[in-house]
Write a protein that holds these residues in place. Structure first.
Motif, PDB file in Angstrom:
ATOM      1  N   SER A 155      44.796  28.935  36.192  1.00 47.85           N
ATOM      2  CA  SER A 155      44.021  27.699  36.083  1.00 47.85           C
ATOM      3  C   SER A 155      42.948  27.716  37.147  1.00 47.85           C
ATOM      4  N   VAL A 156      41.938  26.894  36.940  1.00 47.42           N
ATOM      5  CA  VAL A 156      40.854  26.780  37.910  1.00 47.42           C
ATOM      6  C   VAL A 156      41.411  26.169  39.181  1.00 47.42           C
ATOM      7  N   ARG A 157      41.021  26.724  40.311  1.00 50.02           N
ATOM      8  CA  ARG A 157      41.511  26.227  41.589  1.00 50.02           C
ATOM      9  C   ARG A 157      40.566  25.175  42.151  1.00 50.02           C
TER      10      ARG A 157
ATOM     11  N   PRO B 281      48.173  40.949  45.366  1.00 51.94           N
ATOM     12  CA  PRO B 281      47.416  41.842  46.251  1.00 51.94           C
ATOM     13  C   PRO B 281      45.907  41.674  46.159  1.00 51.94           C
ATOM     14  N   GLN B 282      45.430  41.175  45.044  1.00 49.08           N
ATOM     15  CA  GLN B 282      44.008  40.919  44.857  1.00 49.08           C
ATOM     16  C   GLN B 282      43.825  39.532  44.248  1.00 49.08           C
ATOM     17  N   ASP B 283      42.610  39.031  44.300  1.00 48.73           N
ATOM     18  CA  ASP B 283      42.343  37.647  43.883  1.00 48.73           C
ATOM     19  C   ASP B 283      42.780  37.376  42.454  1.00 48.73           C
ATOM     20  N   ARG B 284      42.575  38.345  41.564  1.00 48.38           N
ATOM     21  CA  ARG B 284      42.841  38.105  40.149  1.00 48.38           C
ATOM     22  C   ARG B 284      43.976  38.962  39.612  1.00 48.38           C
TER      23      ARG B 284
ATOM     24  N   GLY C 196      36.763  37.188  34.519  1.00 42.33           N
ATOM     25  CA  GLY C 196      35.778  36.165  34.218  1.00 42.33           C
ATOM     26  C   GLY C 196      35.873  34.900  35.031  1.00 42.33           C
ATOM     27  N   THR C 197      36.660  34.920  36.087  1.00 42.78           N
ATOM     28  CA  THR C 197      36.771  33.765  36.961  1.00 42.78           C
ATOM     29  C   THR C 197      37.119  34.248  38.362  1.00 42.78           C
ATOM     30  N   SER C 198      36.899  33.397  39.329  1.00 37.62           N
ATOM     31  CA  SER C 198      37.232  33.746  40.707  1.00 37.62           C
ATOM     32  C   SER C 198      38.166  32.693  41.293  1.00 37.62           C
ATOM     33  N   ASN C 199      38.971  33.133  42.242  1.00 38.16           N
ATOM     34  CA  ASN C 199      39.892  32.235  42.960  1.00 38.16           C
ATOM     35  C   ASN C 199      40.776  31.403  42.045  1.00 38.16           C
TER      36      ASN C 199
END
Lengths: 114, 115
Positions: free
Chosen positions: B94-96, B69-72, B27-30
């Motif tokens: 946390s939000v980046r 290995p992956q973003d999340r 549910g979030t990116s980066n």
């Protein structure tokens, strides 16, 4: 370096009485302060945070915290304690930038007695 | 909404065996990602944090390592466990952004016992 102190390992309070869990901090510049709660064998849950503005911050489950810049404190409070509030409480401060981890205190165990 | 998963929930391993704990965020990116260890139900020890794929900062020298290995996805590993590795392992995100006001959100944790 930023740091957080929770001077009490254990706080005991009777149900229905007000509770206070103490936290003092040391940072350079403006502090960004947080409180978390942890129930047994669970992850930490975010309660509230202070960024700027009103010194009294309200959070989840009826908790609030008072920021005092002159005393470098951020004490957690609740007007009337519940037995279900018994848990481990952590104060934390952000250091330097948004991409660095929070710095946590060692935790205070709150026991609310019926 | 965002969700953070950790598995396994509990693990019992012999001394000298390898370890792999996994954490994923939905549910979030980066996101920024973090690994903490908690001993004896007390304070948190930051082990690793990551601000992006392949970017790992180590806070404590030890026999543990982390990978992203992956973003999340954030993985905690060891080639040979020690008795002192026992504890409650917590992943957080946390939000980046550059905002210092971003809180961290924690997963449910993995209880590791090394025998």
């Amino acid at each position: 370096a930023q740091s957080v102190a929770q001077p009490e390992d254990q706080v005991n309070v009777a149900e229905g009485n007000p509770l206070t869990v103490k936290c003092t901090y040391s940072v350079s510049g403006n502090p960004y302060l947080f409180w978390y709660v942890q129930y047994p064998n669970r992850g930490l849950q975010f309660l509230l945070k202070y960024i700027t503005g009103d010194n009294l911050v309200k959070g989840s489950y009826g908790f609030e915290a008072e920021f005092n810049k002159s005393q470098t404190s951020f004490h957690l409070k609740k007007p009337s304690a519940l037995v279900s509030d018994s848990a481990l409480y952590f104060c934390a401060v952000r250091q330097n930038s948004g991409n660095t981890p929070l710095v946590f205190g060692k935790g205070t165990r709150l026991s609310v007695i019926a | 909404s965002q969700t953070i998963h950790q598995w396994p929930a509990t693990l019992v391993q012999p001394v000298g065996s390898p370890l792999s704990l996994e954490c994923t965020v939905e549910g979030t990116s980066n996101p920024n990602l973090y690994w903490y260890r908690q001993a004896a139900g007390r304070g948190l020890q930051l082990l690793f944090y990551s601000v992006g794929i392949g970017q790992i900062s180590s806070e404590v020298p030890q026999n543990l390592s982390a990978s992203r290995p992956q973003d999340r996805q954030f993985i905690l590993s060891s080639k040979k466990l020690l008795l002192s590795d026992s504890g409650f392992y917590l992943c957080a995100w946390s939000v980046r952004t550059s905002g210092r006001y971003n809180e961290q959100f924690f997963g449910p944790g993995t209880r590791l016992t090394v025998l």
